[in-house]
Design a protein around this motif. Structure first.
Motif, PDB file in Angstrom:
ATOM      1  N   PRO A  25       0.839  -1.203   0.000  1.00 16.16           N
ATOM      2  CA  PRO A  25       0.000   0.000   0.000  1.00 16.16           C
ATOM      3  C   PRO A  25       0.876   1.256   0.000  1.00 16.16           C
ATOM      4  O   PRO A  25       1.971   1.268   0.570  1.00 16.16           O
ATOM      5  CB  PRO A  25      -0.793  -0.117   1.306  1.00 16.16           C
ATOM      6  N   VAL A  26       0.411   2.288  -0.668  1.00 18.03           N
ATOM      7  CA  VAL A  26       1.134   3.561  -0.672  1.00 18.03           C
ATOM      8  C   VAL A  26       0.895   4.250   0.672  1.00 18.03           C
ATOM      9  O   VAL A  26      -0.260   4.425   1.084  1.00 18.03           O
ATOM     10  CB  VAL A  26       0.670   4.457  -1.829  1.00 18.03           C
ATOM     11  N   PRO A  27       1.956   4.639   1.387  1.00 19.92           N
ATOM     12  CA  PRO A  27       1.783   5.285   2.688  1.00 19.92           C
ATOM     13  C   PRO A  27       0.906   6.535   2.593  1.00 19.92           C
ATOM     14  O   PRO A  27       0.946   7.264   1.599  1.00 19.92           O
ATOM     15  CB  PRO A  27       3.211   5.644   3.104  1.00 19.92           C
ATOM     16  N   GLU A  28       0.141   6.779   3.624  1.00 17.85           N
ATOM     17  CA  GLU A  28      -0.793   7.903   3.637  1.00 17.85           C
ATOM     18  C   GLU A  28      -0.080   9.241   3.436  1.00 17.85           C
ATOM     19  O   GLU A  28      -0.605  10.139   2.794  1.00 17.85           O
ATOM     20  CB  GLU A  28      -1.572   7.922   4.953  1.00 17.85           C
ATOM     21  N   ASN A  29       1.141   9.356   3.983  1.00 23.46           N
ATOM     22  CA  ASN A  29       1.857  10.632   3.827  1.00 23.46           C
ATOM     23  C   ASN A  29       2.219  10.900   2.373  1.00 23.46           C
ATOM     24  O   ASN A  29       2.292  12.067   1.946  1.00 23.46           O
ATOM     25  CB  ASN A  29       3.103  10.656   4.707  1.00 23.46           C
ATOM     26  N   LYS A  30       2.427   9.823   1.581  1.00 25.61           N
ATOM     27  CA  LYS A  30       2.712  10.008   0.159  1.00 25.61           C
ATOM     28  C   LYS A  30       1.470  10.498  -0.584  1.00 25.61           C
ATOM     29  O   LYS A  30       1.569  11.313  -1.511  1.00 25.61           O
ATOM     30  CB  LYS A  30       3.204   8.701  -0.461  1.00 25.61           C
ATOM     31  N   ILE A  31       0.308  10.013  -0.189  1.00 26.95           N
ATOM     32  CA  ILE A  31      -0.945  10.491  -0.779  1.00 26.95           C
ATOM     33  C   ILE A  31      -1.153  11.957  -0.420  1.00 26.95           C
ATOM     34  O   ILE A  31      -1.538  12.774  -1.271  1.00 26.95           O
ATOM     35  CB  ILE A  31      -2.132   9.650  -0.270  1.00 26.95           C
ATOM     36  N   THR A  32      -0.881  12.311   0.836  1.00 26.86           N
ATOM     37  CA  THR A  32      -1.016  13.700   1.280  1.00 26.86           C
ATOM     38  C   THR A  32      -0.064  14.606   0.501  1.00 26.86           C
ATOM     39  O   THR A  32      -0.442  15.704   0.064  1.00 26.86           O
ATOM     40  CB  THR A  32      -0.722  13.805   2.787  1.00 26.86           C
ATOM     41  N   ASP A  33       1.181  14.143   0.313  1.00 27.51           N
ATOM     42  CA  ASP A  33       2.169  14.925  -0.442  1.00 27.51           C
ATOM     43  C   ASP A  33       1.702  15.129  -1.880  1.00 27.51           C
ATOM     44  O   ASP A  33       1.901  16.210  -2.463  1.00 27.51           O
ATOM     45  CB  ASP A  33       3.524  14.221  -0.434  1.00 27.51           C
ATOM     46  N   TRP A  34       1.109  14.087  -2.468  1.00 25.64           N
ATOM     47  CA  TRP A  34       0.597  14.185  -3.836  1.00 25.64           C
ATOM     48  C   TRP A  34      -0.441  15.302  -3.957  1.00 25.64           C
ATOM     49  O   TRP A  34      -0.363  16.151  -4.841  1.00 25.64           O
ATOM     50  CB  TRP A  34       0.014  12.844  -4.255  1.00 25.64           C
ATOM     51  N   HIS A  35      -1.401  15.314  -3.056  1.00 24.88           N
ATOM     52  CA  HIS A  35      -2.448  16.334  -3.091  1.00 24.88           C
ATOM     53  C   HIS A  35      -1.870  17.723  -2.844  1.00 24.88           C
ATOM     54  O   HIS A  35      -2.332  18.713  -3.444  1.00 24.88           O
ATOM     55  CB  HIS A  35      -3.544  16.008  -2.079  1.00 24.88           C
ATOM     56  N   ALA A  36      -0.861  17.803  -1.994  1.00 24.93           N
ATOM     57  CA  ALA A  36      -0.219  19.092  -1.743  1.00 24.93           C
ATOM     58  C   ALA A  36       0.443  19.630  -3.006  1.00 24.93           C
ATOM     59  O   ALA A  36       0.381  20.848  -3.291  1.00 24.93           O
ATOM     60  CB  ALA A  36       0.801  18.958  -0.613  1.00 24.93           C
ATOM     61  N   LEU A  37       1.062  18.744  -3.782  1.00 28.08           N
ATOM     62  CA  LEU A  37       1.681  19.165  -5.044  1.00 28.08           C
ATOM     63  C   LEU A  37       0.631  19.625  -6.046  1.00 28.08           C
ATOM     64  O   LEU A  37       0.839  20.606  -6.775  1.00 28.08           O
ATOM     65  CB  LEU A  37       2.504  18.016  -5.631  1.00 28.08           C
ATOM     66  N   MET A  38      -0.503  18.915  -6.094  1.00 29.22           N
ATOM     67  CA  MET A  38      -1.570  19.329  -7.003  1.00 29.22           C
ATOM     68  C   MET A  38      -2.044  20.743  -6.661  1.00 29.22           C
ATOM     69  O   MET A  38      -2.249  21.584  -7.549  1.00 29.22           O
ATOM     70  CB  MET A  38      -2.757  18.356  -6.915  1.00 29.22           C
ATOM     71  N   THR A  39      -2.175  21.019  -5.391  1.00 32.96           N
ATOM     72  CA  THR A  39      -2.616  22.348  -4.953  1.00 32.96           C
ATOM     73  C   THR A  39      -1.546  23.400  -5.224  1.00 32.96           C
ATOM     74  O   THR A  39      -1.839  24.498  -5.718  1.00 32.96           O
ATOM     75  CB  THR A  39      -2.957  22.323  -3.453  1.00 32.96           C
ATOM     76  N   LYS A  40      -0.312  23.067  -4.904  1.00 30.96           N
ATOM     77  CA  LYS A  40       0.796  24.019  -5.044  1.00 30.96           C
ATOM     78  C   LYS A  40       0.970  24.484  -6.485  1.00 30.96           C
ATOM     79  O   LYS A  40       1.215  25.674  -6.738  1.00 30.96           O
ATOM     80  CB  LYS A  40       2.090  23.382  -4.544  1.00 30.96           C
TER      81      LYS A  40
END
Length: 340
Positions: A55-70
């Motif tokens: 499974p992809v760690p939750e923090n990696k999913i959070t980082d992904w969404h942060a990049l989309m926003t940034k």
């Protein structure tokens, strides 16, 4: 009917930079945003290490969404890789394939994707059985129509019939522009020559392809010309590629929701020598397509033995071409492969 076509990039385009560690995920997202290509498509195995075995760690999913926003980018598609024929040495059962597809659907939903790309080899029974779960997650499953298949191929027709019978709006198609290979790619030809194909045989194959000579005849003629090794390998590529007609997408447009902008080379004057993008975009406009065309650069493997791979520059050129074809002002920011 008209649609507003949008520009995106499959991060598959940056394979070399990914595996050589030359760029980070943030570098890729920033670079795409600088080009005005706001749609982002990923192959989970490439972008998120360990997937799908872990499974992809939750923090990696959070980082992904942060990049989309940034960077103001939009998650478009996760390209699922259901390798049903390589599972503990046996073919996966139907319920196992469906379970695997559902897992990819959940992953795509976690990333905020709208689509899951299915490999063309996956059966319609698997996708129809997965459709209710996709509907629950707000995801559409798109079968990639990829050469040597095309929209008139019985396998694709079988899928289309199954989708209509299911009544599900969660099933559709993702055409790969490599099926519209109207000329033999120059980078392919030069690689085969470097690998040992005599130039006169390579010239013959290139011309025979342009003349739409039956591939079986070309293979036979190359053999009679004394071709072997690289020359035969070059001839064999014609069994798997053809110049299908972009207008055939029109009959399927209601279920086409994403497009792979496959390309092998963009020249300095912003032309893909082997794929008629001007004609392709006109057909998409005619059909009212309003989704993304996601750049998918696959020229790297044809040049890396002799030249530096400059994926970012190649994608930049295609994005400039696409911006012109969809009547959009091109971004002027100079993208760079430098890491932040």
């Amino acid at each position: 009917m008209t649609g507003t076509i949008k520009r995106g990039v499959s991060l598959y385009s940056f394979q070399n930079e990914t595996f050589l560690g030359k760029m980070t995920l943030e570098d890729f997202i920033r670079t795409c945003a600088e080009m005005g290509a706001t749609g982002i498509e990923v192959i989970g195995e490439q972008t998120f290490w360990g997937w799908p075995e872990q499974p992809v760690p939750e923090n990696k999913i959070t980082d992904w969404h942060a990049l989309m926003t940034k960077y103001g980018t939009v998650p478009v598609a996760h390209d699922a890789m259901l390798d049903y024929k390589r599972y503990n040495g046996r073919v996966m059962a139907l319920d196992e394939q469906v379970a695997s597809m559902k897992r990819d659907i959940d992953f795509a939903a976690a990333l905020g994707m709208r689509f899951v790309r299915s490999l063309v080899s996956v059966s319609p029974e698997v996708l129809v059985a997965s459709a209710p779960h996709a509907e629950e997650k707000g995801i559409k499953i798109l079968l990639e129509v990829h050469a040597p298949l095309h929209f008139d191929h019985p396998w694709i027709v079988r899928h289309a019939e199954a989708y209509e019978k299911s009544g599900s709006g969660a099933l559709g198609f993702l055409p790969d522009m490599g099926m519209f290979l109207h000329r033999f790619p120059p980078v392919w030809k030069e690689r085969f020559i470097r690998n040992g194909a005599p130039r006169h045989i390579a010239d013959y194959i290139e011309k025979a392809y342009e003349d739409r000579t039956l591939s079986e005849y070309i293979v036979m003629n190359v053999r009679e010309m004394g071709g072997e090794g690289a020359a035969m390998a070059m001839a064999e590529t014609l069994r798997h590629n053809a110049a299908y007609e972009p207008k055939r997408m029109l009959d399927f447009m209601g279920r086409i929701h994403n497009v792979h902008g496959k390309f092998y080379e963009m020249t300095e004057d912003l032309v893909e020598p082997s794929i008629p993008y001007d004609e392709i975009v006109q057909v998409l406009k005619q059909g009212g397509y309003s989704g993304y065309i996601c750049s998918e650069y696959e020229g790297n493997r044809w040049i890396e033995d002799a030249h530096p791979v400059e994926s970012v520059e190649q994608v930049r050129r295609q994005q400039a071409m696409l911006a012109r074809l969809i009547d959009e002002p091109v971004a002027t920011t100079n993208s760079s492969a430098r890491a932040a």
